[in-house]
Structure formats: C-alpha cells, structure tokens
Scaffold this motif. Structure first.
Motif, PDB file in Angstrom:
ATOM      1  N   PRO A   9       0.813  -1.225   0.000  1.00 15.47           N
ATOM      2  CA  PRO A   9       0.000   0.000   0.000  1.00 15.47           C
ATOM      3  C   PRO A   9       0.838   1.264   0.000  1.00 15.47           C
ATOM      4  N   SER A  10       1.953   1.295   0.705  1.00 13.17           N
ATOM      5  CA  SER A  10       2.781   2.500   0.746  1.00 13.17           C
ATOM      6  C   SER A  10       3.378   2.791  -0.618  1.00 13.17           C
ATOM      7  N   LEU A  11       3.815   1.742  -1.340  1.00 17.51           N
ATOM      8  CA  LEU A  11       4.368   1.953  -2.676  1.00 17.51           C
ATOM      9  C   LEU A  11       3.303   2.462  -3.640  1.00 17.51           C
ATOM     10  N   SER A  12       2.099   1.916  -3.564  1.00 20.10           N
ATOM     11  CA  SER A  12       1.025   2.353  -4.452  1.00 20.10           C
ATOM     12  C   SER A  12       0.616   3.791  -4.159  1.00 20.10           C
ATOM     13  N   SER A  13       0.591   4.156  -2.855  1.00 18.61           N
ATOM     14  CA  SER A  13       0.249   5.537  -2.503  1.00 18.61           C
ATOM     15  C   SER A  13       1.307   6.507  -2.990  1.00 18.61           C
ATOM     16  N   GLN A  14       2.597   6.106  -2.926  1.00 24.28           N
ATOM     17  CA  GLN A  14       3.652   6.969  -3.432  1.00 24.28           C
ATOM     18  C   GLN A  14       3.555   7.159  -4.940  1.00 24.28           C
ATOM     19  N   SER A  15       3.251   6.089  -5.665  1.00 24.71           N
ATOM     20  CA  SER A  15       3.100   6.194  -7.120  1.00 24.71           C
ATOM     21  C   SER A  15       1.908   7.071  -7.484  1.00 24.71           C
ATOM     22  N   GLN A  16       0.812   6.958  -6.720  1.00 28.37           N
ATOM     23  CA  GLN A  16      -0.349   7.797  -6.977  1.00 28.37           C
ATOM     24  C   GLN A  16      -0.036   9.266  -6.718  1.00 28.37           C
ATOM     25  N   SER A  17       0.673   9.567  -5.627  1.00 26.00           N
ATOM     26  CA  SER A  17       1.015  10.954  -5.317  1.00 26.00           C
ATOM     27  C   SER A  17       1.954  11.539  -6.366  1.00 26.00           C
ATOM     28  N   SER A  18       2.929  10.723  -6.855  1.00 26.11           N
ATOM     29  CA  SER A  18       3.830  11.213  -7.901  1.00 26.11           C
ATOM     30  C   SER A  18       3.071  11.462  -9.199  1.00 26.11           C
ATOM     31  N   THR A  19       2.106  10.587  -9.510  1.00 28.29           N
ATOM     32  CA  THR A  19       1.298  10.784 -10.715  1.00 28.29           C
ATOM     33  C   THR A  19       0.455  12.052 -10.612  1.00 28.29           C
ATOM     34  N   LYS A  24      -0.544  17.802 -11.956  1.00 22.80           N
ATOM     35  CA  LYS A  24      -0.661  19.193 -11.524  1.00 22.80           C
ATOM     36  C   LYS A  24       0.365  20.073 -12.227  1.00 22.80           C
ATOM     37  N   LYS A  25       1.590  19.599 -12.337  1.00 21.42           N
ATOM     38  CA  LYS A  25       2.625  20.367 -13.036  1.00 21.42           C
ATOM     39  C   LYS A  25       2.265  20.563 -14.500  1.00 21.42           C
ATOM     40  N   PHE A  26       1.712  19.513 -15.115  1.00 21.80           N
ATOM     41  CA  PHE A  26       1.329  19.611 -16.522  1.00 21.80           C
ATOM     42  C   PHE A  26       0.199  20.627 -16.714  1.00 21.80           C
ATOM     43  N   VAL A  27      -0.780  20.594 -15.817  1.00 23.61           N
ATOM     44  CA  VAL A  27      -1.895  21.544 -15.907  1.00 23.61           C
ATOM     45  C   VAL A  27      -1.408  22.973 -15.693  1.00 23.61           C
ATOM     46  N   ILE A  28      -0.499  23.161 -14.733  1.00 23.45           N
ATOM     47  CA  ILE A  28       0.040  24.501 -14.469  1.00 23.45           C
ATOM     48  C   ILE A  28       0.819  25.015 -15.669  1.00 23.45           C
ATOM     49  N   GLU A  29       1.620  24.152 -16.287  1.00 23.15           N
ATOM     50  CA  GLU A  29       2.376  24.557 -17.475  1.00 23.15           C
ATOM     51  C   GLU A  29       1.442  24.930 -18.625  1.00 23.15           C
ATOM     52  N   CYS A  30       0.385  24.159 -18.806  1.00 21.43           N
ATOM     53  CA  CYS A  30      -0.582  24.480 -19.855  1.00 21.43           C
ATOM     54  C   CYS A  30      -1.257  25.822 -19.588  1.00 21.43           C
TER      55      CYS A  30
END
Length: 208
Positions: A9-19, A24-30
């Motif tokens: 679960p910790s690995l999956s939560s980390q991958s979700q947060s990174s995604t 968010k970065k992509f939306v901000i850049e757009c």
C-alpha cells in the motif's frame, strides 16, 4: 508475505502521489502557456494599432508590433496602462443604455402595455441595446482622437511643438507632473525649459 502486504500500500500511494504531482505540473504549465498567449494577444491587438494603420498605412499585424515597440521605446507604457478614458466611456455607455431602457419602460406604461407583458420586455431590452450602441458609436470618436494623440505624440512630438507650441507645452507639462519617469525615458527631462521653434524666414529675407 506479511511484510509484502504491509509495504505494497505504501508503494502504491507513493506512485499515486507522484502521478498526481505530474498531472498538476502539466496543468500549471498548460495554464501558463495559455496565459502567455492571451497576454501577447491583448498586447498586440489594441485599438492604438488602428490609428497606426491609418497614419502609416501598414497592415494591422505590422502596425500592432510597431506601436508596441514605439510606446516601449518612448517610455509611454505606464502612461498608456493608466489611461482610464475607456473605462469612463464604458460607464457612459452603460448609463445611457439604462436611461434608454427606463424611457422605453415608461413609454410602454403610457401606451398601455402591462409591466410584465412581452411587449414591454422587448421594448425595454431594445431600448437598452439601442442606447448602449448609439452612445458607443458617438463616444468612439473621443476614444479614437485620444488614441491618435498618444500615437502621434510618441511618433513625432516635434511636429506638435512646431505647429502648436502652446498645446505642446500644456500637454507636456501635465505629463511631466503625473508621469515624470515616462517623460525622462522618452528623452524629455522634467527640468528642461521650453524652447520655442525658430520663426520661419520672412518673404523679404528670402528675396534678399
């Protein structure tokens, strides 16, 4: 197996947060790209370009770039940004439109239409639109004249000084008072005295 169950679960939560952070970065850049495009469009597509088209007979795109470069080089950017004439004229359009709507509503009551009838609604809306458009067409002359003064003064202020020195001195004194930085960057110092242009030679001197 228990340890795997604990760490999964910790690995999956980390991958979700990174995604999510990447999204968010992509939306901000757009959004930044869209804002930069809108800012450039607002900068270049302005009503001062129409005056420059009439003066220099350039295309609209060339005139837009030229007038932006002209104001930037002369230091008139702050002065142009602080121009409140368009806002005042827009308030005048709205006031005249509301007055026209009120007159149309009173006319409907006098004629005998009900206050909630479809005829009253159509006439009042027509009065609002008609009053707004008529006032806008009339006061656009004032806005165009003001824009032309800005463009012509930035393009060649010496012509105004030569032909109308009193208007040149009055206009320059007011701009020196409220925008000394703009006048300084355009090459006119705040303490620079006014020097009238030399008088043209008389006909007798030309004959001699």
């Amino acid at each position: 197996s228990i340890g795997g169950r604990v760490h999964t679960p910790s690995l999956s939560s980390q991958s979700q947060s990174s995604t999510q952070s990447k999204i968010k970065k992509f939306v901000i850049e757009c959004l930044l790209v869209v804002l930069s495009v809108l800012d450039r469009a607002v900068t270049y597509f302005n009503h001062y370009a129409f005056c420059y088209v009439a003066i220099s007979e350039m295309s609209f795109i060339q005139a837009s770039r030229s007038v932006v470069h002209l104001f930037s080089s002369k230091g008139f950017t702050t002065l142009i940004n602080d121009n409140l004439l368009d806002n005042i004229l827009t308030m005048g359009h709205v006031v005249v439109g509301i007055l026209s709507m009120f007159i149309a509503y009173c006319y409907c009551l006098v004629v005998g239409f009900g206050p909630h009838s479809i005829e009253t609604f159509i006439l009042t809306c027509g009065g609002l639109v008609t009053g707004y458009l008529m006032c806008m067409l009339t006061l656009n002359v004032v806005s165009s004249a003001t824009s032309t003064v800005y463009v012509c003064f930035a393009e060649n202020s010496l012509s105004l000084q030569t032909h109308h020195p009193e208007h040149y001195e009055y206009l320059l004194s007011k701009w020196r008072k409220f925008y000394p930085e703009s006048m300084l960057s355009s090459g006119t110092r705040s303490d620079q005295p006014y020097v009238p242009p030399p008088a043209p030679p008389s006909s007798s001197s030309l004959k001699n």
